[in-house]
Enzyme design. Structure first.
Site, PDB file in Angstrom:
ATOM      1  N   ASP A 186      -0.117   5.084   0.820  1.00 44.43           N
ATOM      2  CA  ASP A 186      -0.341   6.152   1.800  1.00 44.43           C
ATOM      3  C   ASP A 186      -0.431   5.599   3.219  1.00 44.43           C
ATOM      4  O   ASP A 186      -1.262   4.738   3.516  1.00 44.43           O
ATOM      5  CB  ASP A 186      -1.626   6.907   1.445  1.00 44.43           C
ATOM      6  CG  ASP A 186      -1.541   7.507   0.053  1.00 44.43           C
ATOM      7  OD1 ASP A 186      -0.686   8.380  -0.155  1.00 44.43           O
ATOM      8  OD2 ASP A 186      -2.294   7.071  -0.834  1.00 44.43           O
ATOM      9  N   ASP A 246      -1.474  -0.359   6.147  1.00 43.75           N
ATOM     10  CA  ASP A 246      -1.593   0.403   7.396  1.00 43.75           C
ATOM     11  C   ASP A 246      -3.035   0.545   7.865  1.00 43.75           C
ATOM     12  O   ASP A 246      -3.266   0.996   8.988  1.00 43.75           O
ATOM     13  CB  ASP A 246      -1.014   1.804   7.211  1.00 43.75           C
ATOM     14  CG  ASP A 246      -1.927   2.696   6.365  1.00 43.75           C
ATOM     15  OD1 ASP A 246      -2.452   3.687   6.893  1.00 43.75           O
ATOM     16  OD2 ASP A 246      -2.132   2.385   5.179  1.00 43.75           O
ATOM     17  N   ASP A 303       0.872  -1.166   0.000  1.00 42.73           N
ATOM     18  CA  ASP A 303       0.000   0.000   0.000  1.00 42.73           C
ATOM     19  C   ASP A 303       0.919   1.229   0.000  1.00 42.73           C
ATOM     20  O   ASP A 303       2.102   1.129   0.359  1.00 42.73           O
ATOM     21  CB  ASP A 303      -0.888  -0.021   1.247  1.00 42.73           C
ATOM     22  CG  ASP A 303      -1.660   1.266   1.430  1.00 42.73           C
ATOM     23  OD1 ASP A 303      -2.400   1.661   0.513  1.00 42.73           O
ATOM     24  OD2 ASP A 303      -1.498   1.900   2.494  1.00 42.73           O
TER      25      ASP A 303
END
Length: 236
Positions: free
Chosen positions: A14, A171, A12
Site C-alpha cells: 500500500d 513508502d 511493501d
C-alpha cells in the site's frame, strides 16, 4: 542470469506498489462513522500510513473510546476496504515496470504488507501483479507488525534469501525502520512528502524524496545493480 546477482527484492504494497491509501482512508472513514466518529480526516489517516490494519483499529479503539471489540472493527474496515479494492486498486506504472523487469530476470520477489491476506490478494489480482508476485506475507501472519522486522524476515525466509541480500521498497517510515531492523537495504519512496525528513528514512540506501512522482523503474534498477556490484556479489 540477472545482473543483480544474489539480490532479492521485497515490496511493501500500500502506497508503494499501489495507490491504495485513498481507499484505506475511505474505508476507515466509513467504519468510524458507523461507530459514531463522523470527523475522521485525511490528516488523521496519514498518521497511520505504514502501520498494520490490526494495529490501526486497536489504536482507534483507544483514541476514540470505542466499545466494539478490535476484531469487529477490523472485520468492518476490511469489508469496506475489499469492496473498494476490488473495483479501484491501481498500480503505480513505474513500480509495475520495475516488477516486470525484475521478474523477467528471475529475481526472487515478495510482498510484505500490513494489510490482511484477503486485501493483499484482492489488490494483486485486481492489478494483475499476482502474475509476478506469488510470495506474499501479511502482518496478520507474524507476531509483530512494522516497525518490527517480522514481516520482512518472514518474506526473506519464504523466498530463501539471506536478509543481507534483500532490498525492501517502502513508502512509510515504519516500513523503512522495519527494513533496517531486519538488516535489509531499503529504497524509500515516501508517500507523505512531508515525512521525507523522518529519521527512519535516513537509514534508506536510496531515498526518493519526491515520492512516486520522482520514482522511475530505471533509476531503481540501476541502483540495485550498483549495490550488487559493490557488495552483494563478492568475487567467487
Amino acid at each position: 542470469m540477472s545482473t543483480l546477482g544474489d539480490i532479492s527484492v521485497i515490496f511493501d504494497l500500500d502506497g508503494t506498489l499501489v495507490d491504495s491509501e485513498p481507499n484505506y482512508y475511505e474505508a476507515g472513514r466509513l467504519t468510524l462513522a458507523e461507530y459514531g466518529v463522523p470527523d475522521f480526516t485525511w490528516a488523521d489517516h496519514e498518521t497511520y500510513v505504514g502501520i498494520s490494519t490490526q494495529e490501526t483499529v486497536a489504536d482507534w479503539k483507544r483514541r476514540y473510546a470505542l466499545t466494539a471489540p478490535v476484531e469487529e472493527l477490523l472485520a468492518v474496515k476490511n469489508r469496506h476496504y475489499l469492496e473498494l479494492a476490488r473495483t479501484s486498486a491501481r498500480a503505480y506504472p513505474e513500480m509495475r515496470r520495475l516488477v516486470e523487469r525484475l521478474a523477467a530476470e528471475g529475481v526472487p520477489l515478495a510482498v510484505a504488507s500490513g494489510s490482511s491476506p484477503e486485501a493483499i490478494g484482492a489488490i494483486l489480482a485486481r492489478t494483475g501483479l499476482d502474475a509476478h508476485l506469488r510470495t506474499v506475507v501479511s502482518a496478520d501472519e507474524v507476531a509483530r507488525g512494522k516497525p518490527a522486522p517480522d514481516v520482512f524476515l518472514e518474506a526473506a525466509r519464504r523466498i530463501g534469501a539471506a536478509p543481507a541480500h534483500c532490498v525492501v521498497l517502502e513508502d512509510a517510515a515504519p516500513g523503512a525502520a522495519a527494513a533496517h531492523a531486519a538488516g535489509m537495504r531499503c529504497i524509500a519512496v515516501p508517500y507523505v512528502a512531508a515525512q521525507a525528513d523522518a529519521p527512519e528514512f535516513a537509514t534508506a540506501g536510496l531515498l526518493v524524496r519526491g515520492g512516486q512522482d520522482a520514482f522511475t523503474a530505471r533509476a531503481a534498477y540501476d541502483w540495485l545493480a550498483e549495490q550488487a556490484r559493490a557488495s552483494f556479489c563478492p568475487e567467487r
